[in-house]
Structure formats: structure tokens, C-alpha cells
Scaffold this active site. Structure first.
Site, mmCIF file in Angstrom:
data_model
loop_
_atom_site.group_PDB
_atom_site.id
_atom_site.type_symbol
_atom_site.label_atom_id
_atom_site.label_comp_id
_atom_site.label_asym_id
_atom_site.label_seq_id
_atom_site.Cartn_x
_atom_site.Cartn_y
_atom_site.Cartn_z
ATOM 1 N N LYS A 113 0.822 -1.210 0.000
ATOM 2 C CA LYS A 113 0.000 0.000 0.000
ATOM 3 C C LYS A 113 0.854 1.256 0.000
ATOM 4 O O LYS A 113 0.443 2.270 -0.569
ATOM 5 C CB LYS A 113 -0.983 0.004 1.184
ATOM 6 N N LYS A 195 -6.123 -10.925 -8.221
ATOM 7 C CA LYS A 195 -7.450 -11.165 -7.643
ATOM 8 C C LYS A 195 -8.434 -10.044 -7.976
ATOM 9 O O LYS A 195 -8.038 -8.884 -8.150
ATOM 10 C CB LYS A 195 -7.356 -11.417 -6.132
ATOM 11 N N LYS A 198 -12.241 -4.695 -5.090
ATOM 12 C CA LYS A 198 -13.123 -3.527 -5.104
ATOM 13 C C LYS A 198 -12.454 -2.348 -5.770
ATOM 14 O O LYS A 198 -13.085 -1.526 -6.391
ATOM 15 C CB LYS A 198 -13.391 -3.050 -3.673
#
Ligand code: ATP
Ligand code: LTN
Length: 331
Positions: A113, A195, A198
Site C-alpha cells: 500500500k 485477484k 473492489k
């Protein structure tokens, strides 16, 4: 015998995907029968990246409506919004003082991140796992159902809890990660090597739970496959078709062999339509319920208020024990 305790949560960062559904909340629904479950909306964790306040507020309520629409039953489970139970932030501070910088800097999610948000590497991003440890330890959870990517965070939670227990005596239950096997990793439709998520920025990569049937059909029709035109499971060489087979299998219960037989001699077009249709049918009752819930904000408010009260009773007891043990003057 008392039921084992489960705690899990999802960040309110956006619309849930089919991956979140098959990999998380659909399993949460099944666990409600056998466990004492706490399902949380991790809106404080969401602050580790920049959000528009109104969007964050509506995402939080939408996520609550999705939990309910997917069959999480407030009579059976405690459903609550993290920020409404103050013990999470309080215990998190305490646990920060029992967590080492070295441990936190080894977290893969922090590394990922901070690379993704290089302009905003805030200390919340760094101490994210400590808040997650507080979430879990407050409820004395035995099991934490999460995807593979969150396993490291459950492991650091165990380390923090063990360290604390060693100094002050038995305080926290040591939790275990509970990695579910079915559809543990639904992959993107455009990039089947990553994957489905969202926050994917690839168009048509994710199926959102609130997508209209035509949109779902279109996304599956456009999904990336290969040129063999044989429905056959081969994760390495045919990641696109294998992913569609995983999805079809998770929903219909058919095995990979059944699917290969069912679609023998048929092309990808027919298979993609069948996968889309089973997803559309699976999501139909959820979508109807979701619309109904969204038109009833008073009911949603009642649910989150009751959920927060129920959660607070348990969380506050653990926090009281911790405060007394570490030497806070208790009111
Ligand atoms: P973001 O894009 O905001 O990082 P995400 O879609 O990756 O979000 P999380 O909020 O990290 O989802 O995860 C919520 C839960 O859903 C976790 O238990 C996670 O393991 C599960 N999950 C997320 N994506 C998938 C997927 N593609 N397949 C299976 N399970 C998934
Ligand atoms: N970090 C998790 C969300 C989350 C969570 C938790 C999961 C926050 N607190 C406690 C399990 C237990 C995620 O991003 N999926």
C-alpha cells in the site's frame, strides 16, 4: 459447550465484488449457525487512504445493507460499525505500545500500500495491523476468517497477544486465522492473474454485487480467456477459463469434472453465458433485498445501533481488564 467466537470485517472502501461475496460474506452466512459471530464494518481502517467524507459515510451504510442482504442475520450475529464501538481505538493505542516498529515494517500489505499511495504513507497505514489486532482481541475471537492476504495480520495479532499475556497474565485468547478454501481467490475477469478487487482500476475486471444483470452478462462475455475453445481446468495455462470454472463451481456446487463434461463440445460463448446466468440468479435475491434495505434507513439505523451496543458490552469488558492490568486508574 459454548460456541467458538468468530470475528471478521471488511473495509468500507467501495462496492463489494463477487470475490468478496464468494470468498467472504457467503461463508460468514454459513458460519452463523455454528459460531458466535461478530461481523464488523472496518470504517476506521478505511481512513488509511484518503476518502471523500460523504462517500465514506454512504459506503459504510451500503456495506451494512449488503451484509444484511447477503444473509447475515442480526438475530444470530453481531453486526456493527467499528467507529461506533470506541474500545477499538482505545485498545489500539495500548497495543501500539506493545508492538515493535520492526514487526510492522515486515507487513506485506504495508509495503504494497505504501508503494501504491506513495504520496500518503501515513502512520495509520503503518499501524493498521495493530487496530486489526484490537478488533480481534477485544472479542476474544477463536477464529478469524480472512483471505490469504490477511493471514500475516492475524499472525502479528497472535504475537502481540502472546507478548501481552506473558507480561500481565492470561488476558487475550490467541486467535487462529481461518482461511476458507472455496473460492478463496476469485480472479479478475480482465486480468485473471490478479485477484478481483473492489479497487481494481481495470474496466470490466470486477463483478460488483449491485451490477445489473445486463452488466454482469456483458462483463462475463468480455472476460479474457484463451484460444483453445475447450472448457478445461488448467490454472497455469488457462487462468481465465479456470477462474470462470471456479466461479461456476462455487455457485452451482458442480465439480470441475462435471463442468468439463457439461460443456464438452460447446464453445466459450455458451460457457460464459452459463456462468453469467448462474451469477445473475445467485445475486438476484440479494439485490432485491438490498434495494429494499436501502429504502429503509430507519431500519438500518436500528440495526447498527443495536449492533454497536451488543458489541460494546463485550469489548468494554476486555478493555476494562486491560486498563486495570496495565495501571490505568479506572473510573
Ligand atoms: P480493496 O480493493 O479495497 O483492497 P478487496 O476487494 O481486495 O478490497 P478486502 O476488503 O481486502 O477486499 O477483503 C474483504 C474480504 O473479502 C477478505 O476476507 C478477503 O479475503 C475477501 N476477498 C477479497 N477479494 C477476494 C477475491 N478476489 N476472492 C476471494 N476472496 C476475496
Ligand atoms: N484488514 C481486513 C479488514 C479487517 C479485518 C479486521 C478482518 C479489519 N479488521 C479484523 C478480520 C478481522 C481486510 O482488509 N480485509
Amino acid at each position: 459447550m459454548d460456541k467458538k467466537v468468530i470475528l471478521s470485517g471488511i473495509q468500507s472502501t467501495g462496492n463489494l465484488t463477487l470475490g468478496n461475496y464468494l470468498g467472504a460474506i457467503n461463508n460468514w452466512k454459513k458460519m452463523q449457525e455454528d459460531y458466535n459471530c461478530y461481523y464488523m464494518i472496518a470504517n476506521l481502517h478505511t481512513l488509511t487512504v484518503r476518502n471523500d467524507p460523504e462517500t465514506l459515510r454512504s459506503n459504510t451504510l451500503n456495506l451494512l445493507a449488503l451484509y444484511l442482504a447477503a444473509g447475515i442475520n442480526p438475530e444470530k450475529s453481531s453486526i456493527f460499525i467499528q467507529s461506533q464501538v470506541p474500545s477499538h481505538a482505545e485498545l489500539s493505542w495500548v497495543l501500539n505500545c506493545y508492538t515493535y516498529m520492526g514487526e510492522l515494517s515486515r507487513m506485506t500489505q504495508f509495503k504494497d500500500k505504501s508503494a501504491k499511495h506513495a504520496d500518503n504513507i501515513n502512520s495509520g497505514l503503518f499501524t493498521y495491523p495493530v487496530l486489526m489486532a484490537a478488533d480481534i482481541l477485544l472479542y476474544q475471537a477463536d477464529l478469524v476468517p480472512v483471505g490469504e492476504d490477511q493471514k500475516q495480520h492475524v499472525e502479528i495479532t497472535r504475537d502481540i497477544a502472546e507478548r501481552f499475556n506473558k507480561i500481565y497474565g492470561e488476558t487475550f485468547k490467541i486467535p487462529e486465522p481461518y482461511i476458507l478454501k472455496t473460492a478463496a481467490r476469485v480472479m479478475g475477469l480482465q486480468n485473471p492473474n490478479a485477484k478481483m478487487s473492489k479497487s481494481s482500476t481495470l474496466e470490466n475486471d470486477s463483478i460488483f454485487l449491485t451490477d445489473e444483470p445486463e452488466v454482469i452478462l456483458k462483463k462475463f462475455k468480455k472476460s479474457v480467456t484463451d484460444s483453445e475453445n475447450i472448457v478445461r481446468y488448467d490454472e497455469e495455462n488457462k487462468p481465465g477459463i479456470s477462474n470462470l470454472m471456479e466461479i461456476y463451481s462455487a455457485i452451482t456446487g458442480s465439480t470441475k469434472e462435471d463442468i468439463e463434461k457439461e460443456f464438452a463440445g460447446k464453445g466459450y460463448g455458451e460457457f460464459k453465458t452459463a456462468v453469467a446466468n448462474c451469477v445473475i440468479e445467485e445475486l438476484k435475491p440479494l439485490q432485491e433485498k438490498y434495494k429494499e434495505l436501502k429504502s429503509n434507513p430507519d431500519y438500518l439505523e436500528k440495526i447498527y445501533k443495536e449492533g454497536a451496543e451488543k458489541a460494546y458490552q463485550v469489548a468494554h469488558k476486555t478493555l476494562e481488564d486491560v486498563y486495570k492490568k496495565i495501571g490505568m486508574v479506572w473510573l
